[in-house]
Design an enzyme around this catalytic site. Structure first.
Site, PDB file in Angstrom:
ATOM      1  N   ASP A  37       0.838  -1.206   0.000  1.00 54.84           N
ATOM      2  CA  ASP A  37       0.000   0.000   0.000  1.00 54.84           C
ATOM      3  C   ASP A  37       0.868   1.250   0.000  1.00 54.84           C
ATOM      4  O   ASP A  37       1.215   1.760  -1.059  1.00 54.84           O
ATOM      5  CB  ASP A  37      -1.043  -0.009   1.123  1.00 54.84           C
ATOM      6  CG  ASP A  37      -0.495  -0.476   2.458  1.00 54.84           C
ATOM      7  OD1 ASP A  37       0.687  -0.244   2.742  1.00 54.84           O
ATOM      8  OD2 ASP A  37      -1.273  -1.049   3.227  1.00 54.84           O
ATOM      9  N   THR A  38       1.281   1.758   1.137  1.00 56.42           N
ATOM     10  CA  THR A  38       2.120   2.963   1.125  1.00 56.42           C
ATOM     11  C   THR A  38       3.534   2.672   0.635  1.00 56.42           C
ATOM     12  O   THR A  38       4.225   3.564   0.143  1.00 56.42           O
ATOM     13  CB  THR A  38       2.216   3.572   2.534  1.00 56.42           C
ATOM     14  OG1 THR A  38       2.897   2.653   3.395  1.00 56.42           O
ATOM     15  CG2 THR A  38       0.832   3.888   3.083  1.00 56.42           C
ATOM     16  N   VAL A  82      -9.245  -4.913   1.108  1.00 54.43           N
ATOM     17  CA  VAL A  82      -9.638  -6.172   0.480  1.00 54.43           C
ATOM     18  C   VAL A  82      -9.179  -7.347   1.328  1.00 54.43           C
ATOM     19  O   VAL A  82      -8.180  -7.276   2.052  1.00 54.43           O
ATOM     20  CB  VAL A  82      -9.066  -6.291  -0.951  1.00 54.43           C
ATOM     21  CG1 VAL A  82      -9.728  -5.280  -1.873  1.00 54.43           C
ATOM     22  CG2 VAL A  82      -7.551  -6.125  -0.976  1.00 54.43           C
TER      23      VAL A  82
END
Length: 225
Positions: free
Chosen positions: A145-146, A195
């Site tokens: 993600d990041t 998710v």
């Protein structure tokens, strides 16, 4: 698939799923009944995941074939992706003029509390990484993600002086706080939605879903700690 984009001029991003992709209705698929009230949609069906992994395996063979590699699986969320990717590579080795001898090792990262990534990164199994010295390493991670967690892991692995490091990420999120880091092999670029499934969890639940799904608000509350 309708609504999905494969950027031929920017292939390192993989299959780009746009922000307005609604996913598929749950009643089109089978999944454990105990999660029937906990999901919003099927975001990426299992069959599509498997097809994409086969393509990633071919790309890895093209790049790394005829080299010995150590596959470093990031647990827990990466175990299913890693197993399926290794299986695809093994099949290609049996049907190709290239070979890719593999060792598989494991490391566990923990940085989430409920649906939020935290600054508190725990690395378990780090003491065994001395075997990576001088080796070609393929890190296999389910989701980036990041990018902060992956960059911290890369810094840690690099301290053991491997010969080469490549990273395969099944999912890469588009997030505002992204560091700019992108894996070498990407399955899908997705919007910033939480998710679950295909070994991705929410507080250890949902790993037993075959599909990648979007968790519902009621699901988050039900399994919140």
């Amino acid at each position: 698939m309708a609504g999905w984009e494969r950027k031929q001029t920017d292939v390192e991003k993989g299959i780009v799923i746009p922000d307005d992709w609604p996913g598929y209705p749950l009643d089109l698929f089978t999944f454990p009944e105990h999660y029937s009230e906990d999901l919003d949609c099927v975001y990426i069906p299992h069959g599509v995941i498997m097809d994409r992994i086969e393509r990633l395996a071919r790309n890895i063979m093209d790049d790394l074939g005829d080299h010995d590699i150590v596959v470093l699986c990031v647990l827990k969320g990466g175990y299913q992706f890693c197993a399926d990717l290794v299986d695809c590579i093994k099949v290609l080795c049996c049907n190709s003029n290239k070979t890719l001898p593999m060792r598989v090792d494991f490391i566990r990262l923990k940085s989430y509390l409920n649906d939020q990534s935290t600054e508190d990164l725990h690395i378990e199994g780090a003491e065994n990484l001395s075997a990576l010295s001088g080796k070609n390493v393929l890190i296999v991670e389910a989701i980036v993600d990041t990018g902060k967690t992956m960059k911290a892991l890369l810094d840690h692995v690099e301290a053991f002086k491997p010969k080469m490091i490549k990273v395969a990420g099944l999912l890469v999120k588009r997030v505002a706080s992204k560091t700019g880091y992108l894996p070498d092999y990407v399955g899908f670029e997705i919007s910033n939605r939480f998710v679950v499934g295909y070994a991705l969890d929410y507080n250890e639940y949902f790993r037993d879903l075959n599909h990648i799904c979007v968790i519902s608000d009621s699901g988050k509350q039900k399994y919140k700690i």
